[in-house]
Each structure stands twice: as structure tokens, then as C-alpha cells.
Design an enzyme around this catalytic site. Structure first.
Site, PDB file in Angstrom:
ATOM      1  N   HIS A   1      85.616  25.293  38.063  1.00 53.05           N
ATOM      2  CA  HIS A   1      85.106  26.612  38.417  1.00 53.05           C
ATOM      3  C   HIS A   1      84.284  26.484  39.705  1.00 53.05           C
ATOM      4  CE1 HIS A   1      81.811  24.825  36.138  1.00 53.05           C
ATOM      5  NE2 HIS A   1      80.983  25.754  36.626  1.00 53.05           N
TER       6      HIS A   1
ATOM      7  N   HIS B   1      81.100  27.286  40.634  1.00 52.08           N
ATOM      8  CA  HIS B   1      79.661  27.113  40.755  1.00 52.08           C
ATOM      9  C   HIS B   1      79.372  25.928  41.675  1.00 52.08           C
ATOM     10  CE1 HIS B   1      78.442  29.471  36.881  1.00 52.08           C
ATOM     11  NE2 HIS B   1      78.375  30.215  37.957  1.00 52.08           N
TER      12      HIS B   1
ATOM     13  N   ASP C   1      77.392  23.402  41.750  1.00 48.82           N
ATOM     14  CA  ASP C   1      77.256  22.027  41.265  1.00 48.82           C
ATOM     15  C   ASP C   1      78.599  21.391  40.938  1.00 48.82           C
ATOM     16  OD1 ASP C   1      77.177  23.975  39.131  1.00 48.82           O
ATOM     17  OD2 ASP C   1      76.681  22.364  37.729  1.00 48.82           O
ATOM     18  N   HIS C   2      79.674  22.147  41.126  1.00 47.40           N
ATOM     19  CA  HIS C   2      81.019  21.615  40.898  1.00 47.40           C
ATOM     20  C   HIS C   2      81.873  21.589  42.164  1.00 47.40           C
ATOM     21  CE1 HIS C   2      80.856  21.642  36.381  1.00 47.40           C
ATOM     22  NE2 HIS C   2      79.817  22.412  36.682  1.00 47.40           N
TER      23      HIS C   2
ATOM     24  N   HIS D   1      82.921  31.111  30.803  1.00 51.43           N
ATOM     25  CA  HIS D   1      81.708  30.660  31.487  1.00 51.43           C
ATOM     26  C   HIS D   1      81.109  31.742  32.392  1.00 51.43           C
ATOM     27  CE1 HIS D   1      78.788  27.863  32.903  1.00 51.43           C
ATOM     28  NE2 HIS D   1      79.252  27.827  34.141  1.00 51.43           N
TER      29      HIS D   1
ATOM     30  N   HIS E   1      77.613  16.805  31.553  1.00 53.36           N
ATOM     31  CA  HIS E   1      76.919  18.025  31.981  1.00 53.36           C
ATOM     32  C   HIS E   1      75.629  18.199  31.163  1.00 53.36           C
ATOM     33  CE1 HIS E   1      76.423  22.267  33.303  1.00 53.36           C
ATOM     34  NE2 HIS E   1      77.156  21.874  34.338  1.00 53.36           N
TER      35      HIS E   1
END
Length: 305
Positions: free
Chosen positions: A63, A65, A67-68, A140, A269
């Protein structure tokens, strides 16, 4: 197959855990390497490993976001300066193509290799001679996926006793017989491979999920996988908070592993609020439900058995 966890934290990096990224190394002569998520500083984490960026051929984003994905433009760019010339395909949710193309354009980046970007939907993604990959829709708050990787069954072992019964002595001919469906010997004798090999070796299946709420209905899609990688942002008593933030607890992840009858569970995570002994307690929480559970840490390496 081998997993190498580069970042196992959530949201923002901490001293103990970088943000999300893991590598799947396909243990073949080719050294094929697939990356799953690419949080900030992923390429810095790679510097502390023997992973070679030029071997990366596929990147799967769960996804969008930060942090990814914030490490993705840097990794793609640096690969050009590290001998990477082979094509790379990046898979991920809607919007991934815009993010990559704008990042590379604004920074004036010119890649020395072909880059392909495929925005995915739930279901079949691709297959090659050795693997099949599917995307699994998660929950999510924004579009998020998990990826199910299925290794195709391999040929069984050659049976030397069967060959000697046929009067064929050990030598290079054995390898030739295994590589071909039929082999004609110098004396005219025809050997059918299926007559001289054992049963096929069943391929492994692993599921690598992105950030998600606990979804019990996933148990059918994950049924009997050899390894499940699942987020576990919060401790077991924080189910309400996990739900509000579209995440899962360690107990919920363990419950899903039990319901799906998977063989192994690795949790990642992990919120930065948990460290040291608190992480061990999280692992014990999960193990009370699903015994074969491990909480990953940065640079943790795991061979799929």
C-alpha cells in the site's frame, strides 16, 4: 526460498526497527530477488547484507503509506549505479505509477534499465516457469494488498536403483535423463523420465500481507500455506485501537494462522512502543494461540522449510 527482513517496525523508524521492507530470495542458480515494500532507508539496510540490488527483478508494494514506499525512488535510482541492467517490475495499488514517475521526473533520475509498473487488483498477477503470484485484498483504510507466492511442484529425485536395474551405470547420462522427458541411449534404448524418478516435490507457499485489520475470512485464501507473514502492530489487549487504526494485534494474527492451518507465522510491523522484554511478551501472547510463531527483527533471516 529465503526471507530477509530489512525493516520490521511501524509508522516511523526507531533505534531498534526500521520501517517496512523484506526481501524474498529465490534460492536458485540465478539468485533472483524480490522485494516486498520499500520504506525509507531500505537501501541503507541492504548495505548491511549480502543482497545485491542488481539481482532485484520484482518489487511488490502492499500500500502507499510512506513507511512502505518512501525508500522506493532511492532504491530504483541507486540500482542503476550498482550494475543493474536487467528489467525491474514494480507491482502495487492504484497511484503507484504516478508516485514513481513523478518522483523520478522531478529528481531528474534516468534509469539504465527498463522499469515496468503494474497497478494490481485482487486475484492472479502472473506466473513463470517456477512461481505463481496472486494479490489478496486487505482492509487498511486505503487500498492495501497481501501477496500469495506459490512455488510450482518440482521434479522428484532421480532413482539410481531404477537406472541400474535398466543397466545404466552412473555418469553424466543421469543428469541428461532427468532433464529430458525421454532419452535415447547410444544402444537405442529409450528411457522415459517418469519411469525413473520419484514423486514430485511439493512446492512451498508463502503469504506476505500488508497492513490490515484482522480479517477472519482470509482463512480460506491462506489455507495450509507454509509461511504467513502478518502485521502485528499492537498487543492483544489493544483490539479496539487496532481496529480504529486499521491494524491487527499479535493475538489476532495468531488466531488467523490457527484458523488457516498454516505451518509457520512470522509477525512484523511492530509498534515502537514495544521493545526489549515487551517484544518477548508479545511473542508469548501469540504463542498461546499459535505455537509456531516468531516475531521478526531487523536483519532476521528465515528459510522456508
Amino acid at each position: 526460498m529465503e526471507l530477509f527482513f530489512l525493516g520490521t517496525g511501524s509508522g516511523v523508524p526507531s533505534k531498534e526497527r526500521n520501517v517496512s521492507s523484506l526481501v524474498l530470495r529465490l534460492l536458485e542458480k540465478s539468485g533472483r530477488t524480490w522485494v516486498f515494500d520499500c520504506g525509507e532507508a531500505t537501501q541503507h539496510q541492504i548495505l548491511s547484507t549480502n543482497i545485491r540490488p542488481r539481482k532485484i527483478e520484482k518489487i511488490f508494494i502492499t500500500h502507499l503509506h510512506g513507511d512502505h514506499i518512501y525508500g522506493l525512488p532511492g532504491l530504483l535510482s541507486s540500482r542503476s549505479f550498482q550494475g543493474g541492467e536487467a528489467p525491474v517490475t514494480v507491482y502495487g495499488p492504484t497511484g503507484l505509477k504516478d508516485y514513481i514517475e513523478v518522483s523520478l521526473k522531478v529528481s531528474g533520475t534516468r534509469l539504465k534499465y527498463p522499469l515496468y509498473i503494474e497497478e494490481v487488483e485482487e486475484g492472479f498477477l502472473f506466473e513463470d516457469e517456477a512461481y505463481e503470484v496472486k494479490a489478496i485484498k486487505l482492509q487498511h483504510g486505503l487500498e492495501s494488498y497481501g501477496y500469495l507466492i506459490k512455488e510450482k511442484d518440482k521434479l522428484g529425485e532421480l532413482l539410481p536403483s531404477r537406472l541400474t536395474e535398466l543397466g545404466i551405470q552412473p555418469g553424466p547420462i543421469y543428469q541428461k535423463i532427468k532433464e529430458q522427458e525421454t532419452t535415447t541411449l547410444d544402444n537405442g534404448q529409450v528411457i522415459n523420465r517418469e519411469d525413473v524418478i520419484g514423486p514430485p516435490k511439493k512446492g512451498k507457499q508463502i503469504a506476505i500481507l500488508g497492513d490490515t485489520r484482522y480479517l477472519p475470512n482470509l482463512k480460506e485464501k491462506l489455507k495450509n500455506v507454509d509461511l504467513l507473514v502478518h502485521e502485528a502492530t499492537f498487543a492483544g489487549e489493544e483490539e479496539a485501537m487496532a481496529h480504529d487504526y486499521f491494524h491487527s494485534t499479535v493475538k489476532q494474527a495468531a488466531r488467523l494462522a490457527l484458523q488457516a492451518d498454516v505451518k509457520e507465522l512470522i509477525l512484523t510491523h511492530i509498534s515502537s512502543r514495544y521493545h526489549g522484554e515487551a517484544v518477548k511478551q508479545l511473542e508469548q501472547e501469540a504463542k498461546t494461540i499459535f505455537k509456531n510463531t516468531t516475531i521478526a527483527f531487523d536483519f532476521y533471516q528465515h528459510t522456508v522449510k
